[in-house]
Scaffold this active site. Structure first.
Site, PDB file in Angstrom:
ATOM      1  N   HIS A 166     -11.293  26.500  31.095  1.00 55.57           N
ATOM      2  CA  HIS A 166     -11.498  27.918  30.794  1.00 55.57           C
ATOM      3  C   HIS A 166     -10.219  28.723  30.963  1.00 55.57           C
ATOM      4  CE1 HIS A 166     -11.465  29.201  35.047  1.00 55.57           C
ATOM      5  NE2 HIS A 166     -12.176  28.123  35.315  1.00 55.57           N
ATOM      6  N   CYS A 224     -12.672  23.568  38.417  1.00 57.25           N
ATOM      7  CA  CYS A 224     -12.510  23.633  36.961  1.00 57.25           C
ATOM      8  C   CYS A 224     -11.034  23.590  36.589  1.00 57.25           C
ATOM      9  CB  CYS A 224     -13.162  24.898  36.412  1.00 57.25           C
ATOM     10  SG  CYS A 224     -14.970  24.883  36.489  1.00 57.25           S
TER      11      CYS A 224
END
Length: 303
Positions: A190, A206
């Site tokens: 992301h 992440c």
């Protein structure tokens, strides 16, 4: 140590990046890119230099040991690590090598590779190794922080996180998210709404990219594309011209504030170093220095 020091480099500079694109050699070589030099100007520091070349701060520190990342001397020369060995995995889809803090993207039907710096999971919330695929692409994602993250923010920062953070400038996922199939689907590639953390270990697991980079990648990948997250601290290549190259990165820390510094070599690396024509002293120096740059460790006799 080095990996935690740079967490505190925070500025208000805009994130401006560009893809580092390298043609993939067709002769069997795994060496791509070229090293560059940067002459330090007044007001430069590692954050601004890393942004200029779209590389990670930690890889810039690896390549320039002993240089003050906050106050590099004007007029001095810095080595920009824009040359590398391709990871020893199939060259398809997305490949993320954790010790490098780099993402490699291999477009289909094009003999080229795009390389971006990434932020990965911090100590205690490490990004796992995985072989997976893209599950979905999410524009303007909302963020649902898990209970563990809400508890952590409350206890460590006194911050009460909402159960859902809607899309917008306060969303730490940025404007684009790519969901991976691994596990329960909670791991994402992301963007970010912060001006730090790229090329560092700061996320909750992440993979974080610069806003421009994730926007580009988001528009390239598709459902089902391959994603590999690997941990190759040492990369090697016996080049078509006979050169024996090794590229060594600092191993990921295994305890708070401690860089183990110990390279765990698999059999293929041990075999590579032990082959005829390799200078063991040069190889040992490369393993100790861990400067993240391809080094020729061939013996003088072989060359």
């Amino acid at each position: 140590m080095m990996r935690t020091l740079l967490f505190f480099i925070l500025t208000a500079l805009p994130l401006v990046s560009f893809a580092n694109v390298y043609p993939i050699p067709q002769d069997g070589s795994r060496l791509v890119g070229k090293l560059q030099e940067h002459i330090v100007a007044k007001g430069d520091y590692f954050k601004t230099i890393a942004q200029q070349y779209n590389i990670g701060i930690l890889e810039l520190m690896e390549s320039n040991p002993g240089v003050d990342p906050f106050l590099p001397e004007p007029g001095s020369r810095l080595l920009i690590p824009t040359q590398m060995l391709l990871p020893d995995v199939p060259h398809e889809g997305v490949v993320i090598n954790l010790p490098e803090l780099r993402l490699y993207y291999f477009p289909k039907d094009r003999e080229e590779v795009h390389v971006f710096p990434v932020g990965i999971g911090r100590i205690g919330r490490e990004t796992p190794e995985m072989v997976t695929r893209i599950k979905s692409r999410i524009p303007n994602p909302s963020w649902t922080p898990p209970a563990s993250i809400r508890k952590e923010h409350l206890e460590e920062r006194g911050e009460v996180l909402p159960r859902v953070v809607l899309a917008g400038p306060d969303n730490p996922l940025g404007k684009y998210a790519i969901q991976l199939s691994y596990g329960d689907g909670s791991y994402l590639i992301h963007g970010t709404n912060k001006d730090f953390g790229i090329g560092m270990r700061v996320s909750a697991g992440c993979i974080r990219l610069n806003p421009d980079d994730i926007e580009w990648l988001f528009n390239q990948v598709r459902y089902g594309d391959s994603v590999r997250v690997i941990n190759q601290t040492v990369k090697t290549s016996l080049e078509p011209n006979g050169r024996a190259l090794i590229e060594v990165h600092s191993p990921l820390s295994d305890a708070e504030g401690q860089d183990s510094g110990i390279i765990k070599m698999n059999r293929s690396v041990v075999k590579f170093i032990g082959q005829q024509g390799v200078d063991y002293i040069k190889a040992n120096d490369a393993l100790l220095n861990q400067n993240g740059i391809p080094i020729d460790i061939g013996s003088d006799e072989s060359s």
